[in-house]
Scaffold this active site. Structure first.
Site, PDB file in Angstrom:
ATOM      1  N   PRO A  76       4.075  35.899 -42.875  1.00  0.00           N
ATOM      2  CA  PRO A  76       5.146  34.703 -42.131  1.00  0.00           C
ATOM      3  C   PRO A  76       4.588  34.292 -40.844  1.00  0.00           C
ATOM      4  O   PRO A  76       4.411  34.951 -39.711  1.00  0.00           O
ATOM      5  CB  PRO A  76       6.427  35.478 -42.147  1.00  0.00           C
ATOM      6  CG  PRO A  76       5.797  37.495 -42.211  1.00  0.00           C
ATOM      7  CD  PRO A  76       4.744  36.970 -42.962  1.00  0.00           C
ATOM      8  N   ALA A  78       5.129  30.898 -37.880  1.00  0.00           N
ATOM      9  CA  ALA A  78       6.849  30.347 -37.613  1.00  0.00           C
ATOM     10  C   ALA A  78       6.386  28.867 -37.303  1.00  0.00           C
ATOM     11  O   ALA A  78       5.216  28.235 -36.806  1.00  0.00           O
ATOM     12  CB  ALA A  78       7.608  30.607 -35.880  1.00  0.00           C
ATOM     13  N   SER A 105       8.820  32.114 -43.594  1.00  0.00           N
ATOM     14  CA  SER A 105       9.155  32.857 -41.865  1.00  0.00           C
ATOM     15  C   SER A 105      10.382  32.314 -41.986  1.00  0.00           C
ATOM     16  O   SER A 105      11.207  31.388 -41.923  1.00  0.00           O
ATOM     17  CB  SER A 105       8.407  32.612 -40.597  1.00  0.00           C
ATOM     18  OG  SER A 105       9.366  32.595 -40.064  1.00  0.00           O
ATOM     19  N   GLN A 134      10.582  36.223 -45.300  1.00  0.00           N
ATOM     20  CA  GLN A 134      10.767  37.643 -43.881  1.00  0.00           C
ATOM     21  C   GLN A 134      12.337  37.573 -43.017  1.00  0.00           C
ATOM     22  O   GLN A 134      12.709  35.963 -43.072  1.00  0.00           O
ATOM     23  CB  GLN A 134       9.180  36.774 -43.262  1.00  0.00           C
ATOM     24  CG  GLN A 134       9.666  37.823 -41.873  1.00  0.00           C
ATOM     25  CD  GLN A 134      10.284  37.289 -40.600  1.00  0.00           C
ATOM     26  OE1 GLN A 134      10.227  35.561 -41.208  1.00  0.00           O
ATOM     27  NE2 GLN A 134      11.061  38.262 -39.808  1.00  0.00           N
ATOM     28  N   TYR A 136      14.524  38.848 -40.056  1.00  0.00           N
ATOM     29  CA  TYR A 136      14.824  39.526 -38.877  1.00  0.00           C
ATOM     30  C   TYR A 136      16.777  39.780 -39.273  1.00  0.00           C
ATOM     31  O   TYR A 136      17.863  39.427 -39.357  1.00  0.00           O
ATOM     32  CB  TYR A 136      14.797  39.282 -37.598  1.00  0.00           C
ATOM     33  CG  TYR A 136      13.187  38.272 -36.491  1.00  0.00           C
ATOM     34  CD1 TYR A 136      13.000  39.591 -36.379  1.00  0.00           C
ATOM     35  CD2 TYR A 136      12.609  37.283 -36.772  1.00  0.00           C
ATOM     36  CE1 TYR A 136      11.432  39.315 -36.296  1.00  0.00           C
ATOM     37  CE2 TYR A 136      11.493  37.174 -36.728  1.00  0.00           C
ATOM     38  CZ  TYR A 136      10.890  38.052 -36.172  1.00  0.00           C
ATOM     39  OH  TYR A 136       9.262  37.803 -35.850  1.00  0.00           O
ATOM     40  N   THR A 162      11.496  42.340 -40.586  1.00  0.00           N
ATOM     41  CA  THR A 162      10.625  42.891 -39.512  1.00  0.00           C
ATOM     42  C   THR A 162      11.477  43.924 -39.042  1.00  0.00           C
ATOM     43  O   THR A 162      12.403  43.777 -38.219  1.00  0.00           O
ATOM     44  CB  THR A 162      10.045  41.399 -39.112  1.00  0.00           C
ATOM     45  OG1 THR A 162       9.829  40.543 -39.401  1.00  0.00           O
ATOM     46  CG2 THR A 162       9.433  42.061 -37.349  1.00  0.00           C
ATOM     47  N   LYS A 228       7.868  45.148 -42.422  1.00  0.00           N
ATOM     48  CA  LYS A 228       7.318  44.688 -41.707  1.00  0.00           C
ATOM     49  C   LYS A 228       7.239  45.232 -40.349  1.00  0.00           C
ATOM     50  O   LYS A 228       8.060  45.289 -39.727  1.00  0.00           O
ATOM     51  CB  LYS A 228       6.980  43.022 -41.874  1.00  0.00           C
ATOM     52  CG  LYS A 228       6.068  42.515 -41.060  1.00  0.00           C
ATOM     53  CD  LYS A 228       6.158  40.864 -41.140  1.00  0.00           C
ATOM     54  CE  LYS A 228       5.237  40.223 -40.040  1.00  0.00           C
ATOM     55  NZ  LYS A 228       5.418  40.731 -37.966  1.00  0.00           N
ATOM     56  N   HIS A 252       2.556  42.873 -35.644  1.00  0.00           N
ATOM     57  CA  HIS A 252       2.702  41.401 -35.308  1.00  0.00           C
ATOM     58  C   HIS A 252       1.862  40.629 -34.567  1.00  0.00           C
ATOM     59  O   HIS A 252       2.074  39.922 -33.840  1.00  0.00           O
ATOM     60  CB  HIS A 252       3.999  41.625 -34.532  1.00  0.00           C
ATOM     61  CG  HIS A 252       5.287  40.798 -34.787  1.00  0.00           C
ATOM     62  ND1 HIS A 252       6.526  41.335 -35.302  1.00  0.00           N
ATOM     63  CD2 HIS A 252       4.849  38.885 -34.738  1.00  0.00           C
ATOM     64  CE1 HIS A 252       7.289  39.771 -35.290  1.00  0.00           C
ATOM     65  NE2 HIS A 252       6.569  38.923 -34.836  1.00  0.00           N
ATOM     66  N   ARG A 255       1.422  40.739 -31.358  1.00  0.00           N
ATOM     67  CA  ARG A 255       2.486  40.219 -30.191  1.00  0.00           C
ATOM     68  C   ARG A 255       3.766  40.787 -29.573  1.00  0.00           C
ATOM     69  O   ARG A 255       4.727  40.325 -29.225  1.00  0.00           O
ATOM     70  CB  ARG A 255       3.095  38.793 -31.541  1.00  0.00           C
ATOM     71  CG  ARG A 255       1.420  37.548 -31.564  1.00  0.00           C
ATOM     72  CD  ARG A 255       1.884  36.998 -32.513  1.00  0.00           C
ATOM     73  NE  ARG A 255       3.003  35.571 -31.772  1.00  0.00           N
ATOM     74  CZ  ARG A 255       2.810  34.609 -31.650  1.00  0.00           C
ATOM     75  NH1 ARG A 255       1.416  34.179 -30.471  1.00  0.00           N
ATOM     76  NH2 ARG A 255       4.158  33.732 -30.844  1.00  0.00           N
ATOM     77  N   ASP A 283      -1.273  43.868 -42.668  1.00  0.00           N
ATOM     78  CA  ASP A 283      -2.570  42.022 -41.724  1.00  0.00           C
ATOM     79  C   ASP A 283      -2.510  42.569 -40.398  1.00  0.00           C
ATOM     80  O   ASP A 283      -2.417  43.455 -40.165  1.00  0.00           O
ATOM     81  CB  ASP A 283      -1.456  41.089 -41.893  1.00  0.00           C
ATOM     82  CG  ASP A 283      -0.052  41.231 -40.812  1.00  0.00           C
ATOM     83  OD1 ASP A 283      -0.461  42.178 -40.449  1.00  0.00           O
ATOM     84  OD2 ASP A 283       0.853  40.597 -41.155  1.00  0.00           O
ATOM     85  N   GLY A 285      -5.903  40.454 -37.828  1.00  0.00           N
ATOM     86  CA  GLY A 285      -7.404  40.991 -38.242  1.00  0.00           C
ATOM     87  C   GLY A 285      -8.859  40.638 -39.320  1.00  0.00           C
ATOM     88  O   GLY A 285     -10.190  40.391 -38.512  1.00  0.00           O
ATOM     89  N   ARG A 287     -10.532  37.982 -40.924  1.00  0.00           N
ATOM     90  CA  ARG A 287     -11.077  36.844 -41.090  1.00  0.00           C
ATOM     91  C   ARG A 287     -11.647  36.522 -41.405  1.00  0.00           C
ATOM     92  O   ARG A 287     -12.688  35.526 -41.675  1.00  0.00           O
ATOM     93  CB  ARG A 287     -11.601  36.869 -39.110  1.00  0.00           C
ATOM     94  CG  ARG A 287     -10.896  37.333 -38.193  1.00  0.00           C
ATOM     95  CD  ARG A 287     -10.123  35.963 -38.297  1.00  0.00           C
ATOM     96  NE  ARG A 287      -8.883  35.747 -36.824  1.00  0.00           N
ATOM     97  CZ  ARG A 287      -7.594  36.722 -36.961  1.00  0.00           C
ATOM     98  NH1 ARG A 287      -7.500  37.370 -38.683  1.00  0.00           N
ATOM     99  NH2 ARG A 287      -6.860  36.468 -36.415  1.00  0.00           N
ATOM    100  N   ARG A 307      -2.805  33.940 -38.517  1.00  0.00           N
ATOM    101  CA  ARG A 307      -3.703  32.864 -37.262  1.00  0.00           C
ATOM    102  C   ARG A 307      -4.250  31.865 -38.119  1.00  0.00           C
ATOM    103  O   ARG A 307      -4.429  30.451 -37.841  1.00  0.00           O
ATOM    104  CB  ARG A 307      -3.502  33.161 -36.595  1.00  0.00           C
ATOM    105  CG  ARG A 307      -3.354  33.861 -34.881  1.00  0.00           C
ATOM    106  CD  ARG A 307      -4.111  34.569 -34.232  1.00  0.00           C
ATOM    107  NE  ARG A 307      -2.568  34.894 -32.841  1.00  0.00           N
ATOM    108  CZ  ARG A 307      -2.780  36.556 -33.188  1.00  0.00           C
ATOM    109  NH1 ARG A 307      -3.041  37.251 -33.756  1.00  0.00           N
ATOM    110  NH2 ARG A 307      -2.120  36.914 -31.508  1.00  0.00           N
TER     111      ARG A 307
END
Length: 372
Positions: A76, A78, A105, A134, A136, A162, A228, A252, A255, A283, A285, A287, A307
């Site tokens: 997820p 935003a 999200s 997802q 909150y 989350t 999560k 996260h 974050r 999840d 990193g 790549r 990302r």
């Protein structure tokens, strides 16, 4: 020519307002965990098997009853309309086209009902990979109940709750840039009151969130629930006891609390804690296709990316996201072939080596194959 996740990021940064690029790239505090997530994958090594050839490899997975044609799902994230005018609609169509699970999200700029509609008929098969939602948990439990009902009615296959955000992370890039809210014309659709021009609630972080709230949620929905953000092995064991159906092992993206370990470093211990009783999605990193293979070998049922999806959306909209997902799928398939695996189910911990000490050339495994 866009050939790597890094290529998408470089291209997207040329297009984006630097404030929005910082929003995507940034993390909490000194961003130590942001960097650690990628660095930890680089330290791991793959030790392939040979003479176990297979003409084709299966990348299909089933997680919590949801079938997908790739082990890479969309975590997820935003505010997709910051990056593309179609926002989450473009992302969802790209995910459906390649058979990837997308986690919608709660802070989406498109409503889950519209996202679900956009995925119908967008894939190569009659039944696209499921959407998950997802959540909150909000202090207003009746509003939370409404969100759960909306996700259920839209056909979502699971709730991803989350739990690492009792307060907001300190995103210093955003604070310096003054990026504190969405620009005019955009809003978090799931937080809007019914009716044209309805009030938009802020997403409330809940310092009082506890296992009692998970029990309450378990009591109001039959959907599978994934947590999560649970990083400690004891919390993973508690999740099983409280009837949670799966874990999204996530910090996260760095974050929230800075300096927590990279998720791939935690995976063997979390995998041991749940002892196969519930699936783990990782999840943070990821790549490269080799990162996906490392995580699956160490016990993850799937991996998520955040990302990279945002960079791809900013660079090329729906086509950009689809190309990114296809690229990662191709890389996973290539790595499987070179590891002597006929599919993701063949991956085992003995294929992964980790350094005994960070700066030595020695690599080892613990007994049973868990990385040291």
């Amino acid at each position: 020519m866009l050939m790597t996740v890094q290529d998408f990021e470089t291209a997207a940064r040329r297009r984006l307002d630097p404030v929005h690029a910082d929003f995507i790239a940034g993390g909490a505090g000194d961003e130590i965990t942001v960097r650690a997530n990628e660095e930890a994958f680089r330290r791991l090594r793959l030790l392939p098997r040979v003479l176990r050839g297979s003409a084709e490899r299966s990348l299909d997975i089933t997680v919590l009853g949801g079938r997908a044609r790739t082990p890479v799902l969309l975590s997820p994230t935003a505010f997709h309309k910051l990056l593309d005018e179609e926002g989450e609609l473009a992302t969802a169509r790209a995910a459906a086209a390649v058979g990837a699970i997308m986690i919608v999200s709660m802070a989406s700029t498109v409503a889950v009902e519209d996202i679900a509609e956009a995925t119908r008929g967008a894939g190569e098969t009659a039944d696209p990979a499921p959407l998950w939602f997802q959540l909150y948990l909000q202090p207003d439990l009746e509003f939370t109940r409404t969100l759960v009902r909306r996700a259920t009615d839209a056909g979502c296959g699971a709730l991803v709750v989350t739990v690492d955000s009792p307060v907001r992370g300190a995103h210093e890039r955003d604070l310096r840039n003054g990026f504190l809210d969405l620009p005019d014309g955009l809003r978090c659709e799931h937080m809007a009151e019914p009716g044209e021009g309805g009030r938009v609630r802020p997403i409330a972080m809940s310092p009082e969130i506890s296992w009692q709230h998970i029990d309450w949620l378990r009591g109001i929905t039959s959907l599978p629930i994934l947590l999560k953000g649970a990083l400690h092995p004891e919390d993973a064991r508690l999740a099983v006891r409280h009837g949670v159906d799966g874990l999204l092992l996530s910090n996260h993206g760095g974050r929230q609390l800075d300096t927590v370990p990279a998720t791939i470093e935690l995976l063997p211990e979390i995998h041991a804690a749940v002892a196969g009783r519930i699936p783990i999605v990782l999840d943070g990193g990821v790549r490269r296709g080799t990162d996906v293979v490392k995580a699956l070998a160490l016990g993850a049922s799937a991996v998520g990316i955040g990302r990279p999806v945002m960079w791809a959306l900013a660079e090329g909209g729906e086509k950009g996201v689809r190309r990114l997902l296809e690229l990662l799928r191709e890389e996973v398939d290539h790595a499987l072939a070179l590891c002597g695996a006929s599919g993701v189910r063949d991956l085992t911990p003995d294929l992964v080596r980790a350094p005994v000490w960070p700066d030595t050339g020695a690599y080892a495994t613990r007994p049973g194959g868990a990385v040291s």
